[in-house]
Design a protein around this motif. Sequence first.
Motif, PDB file in Angstrom:
ATOM      1  N   LEU B 468       0.854  -1.185   0.000  1.00  0.00           N
ATOM      2  CA  LEU B 468       0.000   0.000   0.000  1.00  0.00           C
ATOM      3  C   LEU B 468       0.888   1.232   0.000  1.00  0.00           C
ATOM      4  O   LEU B 468       1.692   1.423   0.915  1.00  0.00           O
ATOM      5  CB  LEU B 468      -0.866  -0.015   1.262  1.00  0.00           C
ATOM      6  CG  LEU B 468      -1.933   1.062   1.387  1.00  0.00           C
ATOM      7  CD1 LEU B 468      -3.093   0.774   0.445  1.00  0.00           C
ATOM      8  CD2 LEU B 468      -2.429   1.149   2.826  1.00  0.00           C
ATOM      9  N   THR B 469       0.767   2.071  -1.040  1.00  0.00           N
ATOM     10  CA  THR B 469       1.590   3.287  -1.077  1.00  0.00           C
ATOM     11  C   THR B 469       0.712   4.495  -1.366  1.00  0.00           C
ATOM     12  O   THR B 469      -0.477   4.358  -1.673  1.00  0.00           O
ATOM     13  CB  THR B 469       2.667   3.222  -2.182  1.00  0.00           C
ATOM     14  OG1 THR B 469       2.030   3.389  -3.460  1.00  0.00           O
ATOM     15  CG2 THR B 469       3.428   1.907  -2.160  1.00  0.00           C
ATOM     16  N   SER B 470       1.324   5.670  -1.308  1.00  0.00           N
ATOM     17  CA  SER B 470       0.560   6.877  -1.584  1.00  0.00           C
ATOM     18  C   SER B 470       0.722   7.339  -3.027  1.00  0.00           C
ATOM     19  O   SER B 470       0.368   8.457  -3.369  1.00  0.00           O
ATOM     20  CB  SER B 470       0.943   7.995  -0.604  1.00  0.00           C
ATOM     21  OG  SER B 470       2.311   8.234  -0.674  1.00  0.00           O
ATOM     22  N   GLN B 471       1.237   6.468  -3.874  1.00  0.00           N
ATOM     23  CA  GLN B 471       1.294   6.765  -5.303  1.00  0.00           C
ATOM     24  C   GLN B 471      -0.128   7.042  -5.822  1.00  0.00           C
ATOM     25  O   GLN B 471      -1.051   6.288  -5.529  1.00  0.00           O
ATOM     26  CB  GLN B 471       1.890   5.552  -6.032  1.00  0.00           C
ATOM     27  CG  GLN B 471       2.167   5.753  -7.501  1.00  0.00           C
ATOM     28  CD  GLN B 471       3.388   6.625  -7.733  1.00  0.00           C
ATOM     29  OE1 GLN B 471       4.314   6.597  -6.923  1.00  0.00           O
ATOM     30  NE2 GLN B 471       3.366   7.416  -8.781  1.00  0.00           N
ATOM     31  N   GLY B 475      -1.263   3.451  -6.128  1.00  0.00           N
ATOM     32  CA  GLY B 475      -0.704   3.051  -4.831  1.00  0.00           C
ATOM     33  C   GLY B 475      -1.704   2.352  -3.928  1.00  0.00           C
ATOM     34  O   GLY B 475      -1.335   1.617  -3.024  1.00  0.00           O
ATOM     35  N   GLY B 476      -2.993   2.625  -4.149  1.00  0.00           N
ATOM     36  CA  GLY B 476      -4.029   1.919  -3.402  1.00  0.00           C
ATOM     37  C   GLY B 476      -4.516   2.615  -2.158  1.00  0.00           C
ATOM     38  O   GLY B 476      -5.589   2.315  -1.657  1.00  0.00           O
ATOM     39  N   ALA B 477      -3.742   3.558  -1.627  1.00  0.00           N
ATOM     40  CA  ALA B 477      -4.137   4.169  -0.358  1.00  0.00           C
ATOM     41  C   ALA B 477      -5.045   5.374  -0.555  1.00  0.00           C
ATOM     42  O   ALA B 477      -5.886   5.666   0.287  1.00  0.00           O
ATOM     43  CB  ALA B 477      -2.902   4.569   0.439  1.00  0.00           C
ATOM     44  N   PHE B 478      -4.857   6.091  -1.677  1.00  0.00           N
ATOM     45  CA  PHE B 478      -5.575   7.354  -1.828  1.00  0.00           C
ATOM     46  C   PHE B 478      -6.535   7.332  -3.002  1.00  0.00           C
ATOM     47  O   PHE B 478      -6.238   6.802  -4.073  1.00  0.00           O
ATOM     48  CB  PHE B 478      -4.590   8.517  -1.977  1.00  0.00           C
ATOM     49  CG  PHE B 478      -3.951   8.874  -0.667  1.00  0.00           C
ATOM     50  CD1 PHE B 478      -4.575   9.763   0.198  1.00  0.00           C
ATOM     51  CD2 PHE B 478      -2.763   8.281  -0.274  1.00  0.00           C
ATOM     52  CE1 PHE B 478      -4.026  10.065   1.422  1.00  0.00           C
ATOM     53  CE2 PHE B 478      -2.202   8.583   0.954  1.00  0.00           C
ATOM     54  CZ  PHE B 478      -2.831   9.472   1.812  1.00  0.00           C
ATOM     55  N   SER B 479      -7.676   7.942  -2.768  1.00  0.00           N
ATOM     56  CA  SER B 479      -8.708   8.000  -3.806  1.00  0.00           C
ATOM     57  C   SER B 479      -8.323   9.049  -4.845  1.00  0.00           C
ATOM     58  O   SER B 479      -7.279   9.692  -4.754  1.00  0.00           O
ATOM     59  CB  SER B 479     -10.060   8.317  -3.169  1.00  0.00           C
ATOM     60  OG  SER B 479     -10.095   9.666  -2.736  1.00  0.00           O
ATOM     61  N   LEU B 480      -9.189   9.234  -5.814  1.00  0.00           N
ATOM     62  CA  LEU B 480      -8.852  10.027  -6.990  1.00  0.00           C
ATOM     63  C   LEU B 480      -8.790  11.522  -6.714  1.00  0.00           C
ATOM     64  O   LEU B 480      -8.382  12.284  -7.588  1.00  0.00           O
ATOM     65  CB  LEU B 480      -9.856   9.726  -8.109  1.00  0.00           C
ATOM     66  CG  LEU B 480      -9.794   8.271  -8.600  1.00  0.00           C
ATOM     67  CD1 LEU B 480     -10.963   7.958  -9.524  1.00  0.00           C
ATOM     68  CD2 LEU B 480      -8.468   8.005  -9.314  1.00  0.00           C
TER      69      LEU B 480
END
Lengths: 416, 525
Positions: B468-471, B475-480
Amino acid sequence: MKKLILLAVFALASAVTYAGGYRVSLQGNKSLAMGHTGVAVINSSELVFFNPAGLVYLEDKFNVTAGMHGVFSNIAYQDAETGANARTDSPMGTPLYFYASYKATDWLAFGLGVYTPYGSSVEYEDDWAGSHLVNNIDLQAIYIQPTVSFKINDKLSFGGGPIYVTGSVNFNRNLNRTLTDLEGNRANVTIDASGVSSWGWVASAMFNPTDNLHIGATYRSEIILDAEDGDADFENVPNSPLTPFADTTFNASLPMPAEMTVGMSYDFCESWTVAFDFNRTFWNVYNSLDIDFKAEDIPDSKNARNYKNSSIYRFGVQYDATKMFTLRAGYYFDESPVREGYFAPETPRNDSNNFTAGLTVNIGEHLQIDASFLYSHFKEVDASYNYYFENGVAVPFSGTYKTNAFVPGLGLTYKL
Amino acid sequence: MKNILKYTFALLAIGFVSCEPEFDSPVTDDGFYTSGTANLSKYVSVGNSLTAGYADGALYITGQKNSYPNIMAQQFAFAGGGEFYQPLMNDNIGGLLLGGAQIAENRLVLAVDANGNPGPVRLEGTPTTDVSNKLSGSFNNMGVPGAKSFHLVAPGYGNVAGVPTGAANPYFARFASSESATVIGDAAAQNPTFFSLWIGNNDILSYATSGGVGVDQTGNLDPSTYGSNDITDPNVFASVYSQMVDALTAGGAKGVLINIPEVTSIPFFTTVPFAPLSPLNPDFGPQIPALNAQYALLNQAFAYLGVPERSIQFSMSGPSAVVVQDESLVDISAQLTQVLIGGGLDVPTATIFGLQYGQARQATSSDLLVLTSSSVIGTLNSDRLAQLIAMGVPQEQAAQLSVNGITYPMQDQWVLIPAEQQSISTAAASYNATIETLAGAKGLAFVDARAALARVANGGIAYDGGVLTSQFVTGGAFSLDGVHPTPRGYAYTANLIIRAINETYDATIPTVHIGNYATVTLANN
């Protein structure tokens, strides 16, 4: 008498029967009541399945027997790490059998059998924790088997015949652990194929060293059901070129493994029979369940199974209590074909202890009512399936399973 | 015979009744999981958009169902937790109506354009959640998108009449108990036995996402005078925060406090590089020699004025930094104009150059360009074009001087310069000190979300399906929207909080597998 039955009943209550993988060992109420032994038991036309060679030794000229079982199987799952838990709500399975034998001459008999040795019916709640592996599955295979049986002499006979199989499969799972449409409905696929047919064969021998001792051996060939152009129905797939899952067709192969049985039975004290059977099921043919979707842009589904050959040890006893009643009981130990790390929730079978009992009621000279009961006991097991992949990363699905099954059965036998 | 049948059926009956397989210790049994010294029977969550389950630039049902409080409440249910009600939106479109007119945008979805490139777009459709349709009853999830710390104690924050003027919050207006209610009052009135409080993010975040156009109000103790993009004074924060904790603990409730992450942990500030201008770009590369020739004149003037560090030059071989407006620089517009005139430039052009580049420089790795700048960089700034034409600049020259980030410096709202970042992190550090101190003083569980999100941003968090990253997007952690988590990000947050609760209160609440929670939603309109 009353006491005896109660004892048998309570002995049974602590035992279980059901077979590993998707083998359903319910091919006759008389045999099942004796731990599903029968390769060397000469007592009915159930021999069409258990050992066609024995048909020629049946006393009556014409035997027909038919029956069914009601399979109530339950799977409970839980994962102590997350609290996730599920129980199957599977419909009752109803495997049927029909056997007829006709003794044409003293040394030649013909037989016909219809039975369902493989199948599975498992229904989890949709979107449960393992829904990316299975939501529900219904697998059926009907074997139709004409046989011929002839004896060399009173000590040795042979039998066998071709087997025609027609089967169907319906399987639903979610596409992965997370994909949904805009409303949050999980994307899933149902594959459905019916009328899938194939051929196999059975061959057997029976040897009677003495009047009381019988030894039998049966080999039933592997039969592979090749589903072609079955329907693959994708639902709740987002409208995106990144998820090109349109309804398509599929090909898949499902093996019905070969099974070898050897066993013996011994009659003693006039009214008693004991029987031992050993089954070897050649599950190693079930290496992977691969679903080949016809649409090029839909990746094929590869599901490693890697089953191993497994053995079943069966023991049964029969007591002709009175002219009217024949009582039976049995036990078998069923080894799971599932290797560690391949424990998939659509057939979560670990080793099981199986306890059986039953009786036959003779109504007049020609008619019998056969009843049996089977309880399959599986130990609680911590297991995982480690061959599900997301983006190339293995995502094990693990937890604790507790399974059981109980199977009442009823049949009729008519003989002339 | 009769007896046999009787016993047989008796046996069958026993079999049917006892047929369900039972585990030695079922997870569903009371006592398998425990809440320790906490009582989870009535859980109330208080906070802002993060608590509400806001994602993809909107609030919508599936997002709310994956809010961290809702995930926690489902796990609490194993350890004595009760029902958890949320003020669910009316649809999965997102967006809000007020009296039929749309006042908040629809959610973002990941769409694939005609060239096959995926990118966030607004989902089409008309929202059906009208703010004036008041929900009845009380709600365990008191997360109010947009709320700052002091808003939660402000009477009238849920008054629908105040929504059009910005005096009230449309999300709270949907379920406030009265026109004069406060968020914290409505939370406390539910007599929670357990609460979570995660507030203060917006006290710095709106300043950050607006590129620092607001004011750092440190020293101003009257929040009623603050603009929406200002940084809240740390003393104001400390005062209202402790007021809220007092209100929530008044009935003896236990709870958990969550601190404020760094803005540099979120993709809204880390996705657009400071040097995004590629010489391979056919719209930009061929222009470089002409641009450099023009800037050479300006660079000589910078050198002459003793600020050679402000020189602007584009590379022919590698990516170049955008030109930005840095309002922390000394404004040398007047001197620049004079020097350019002295160098022979005509007066009108020199005047415009002076004004345009008086606080300009090329961006450095210390600058943070906001996510929304990606669609602005390299485009013609029509406002600037109109201004220049109005000033009498010929159309062609005006257009040349109006290209965002290349000839026209990226304005304040597109870039967080180091001075602005400093204001943010100073305030955040102070808020976080308040939160941690109060948690300690009150014996409440404390979650260091700042450290946790820093781990996501730096290397990521391994889970059972990847990392899980903030890419942004992948990255999977942050929405659009680049600010709010995905369901998976919220599940990770829920696990952090559950672990803190377990530790503080000797509880054994189970966590979740974050891989079971979705990331961005795919949809083409």
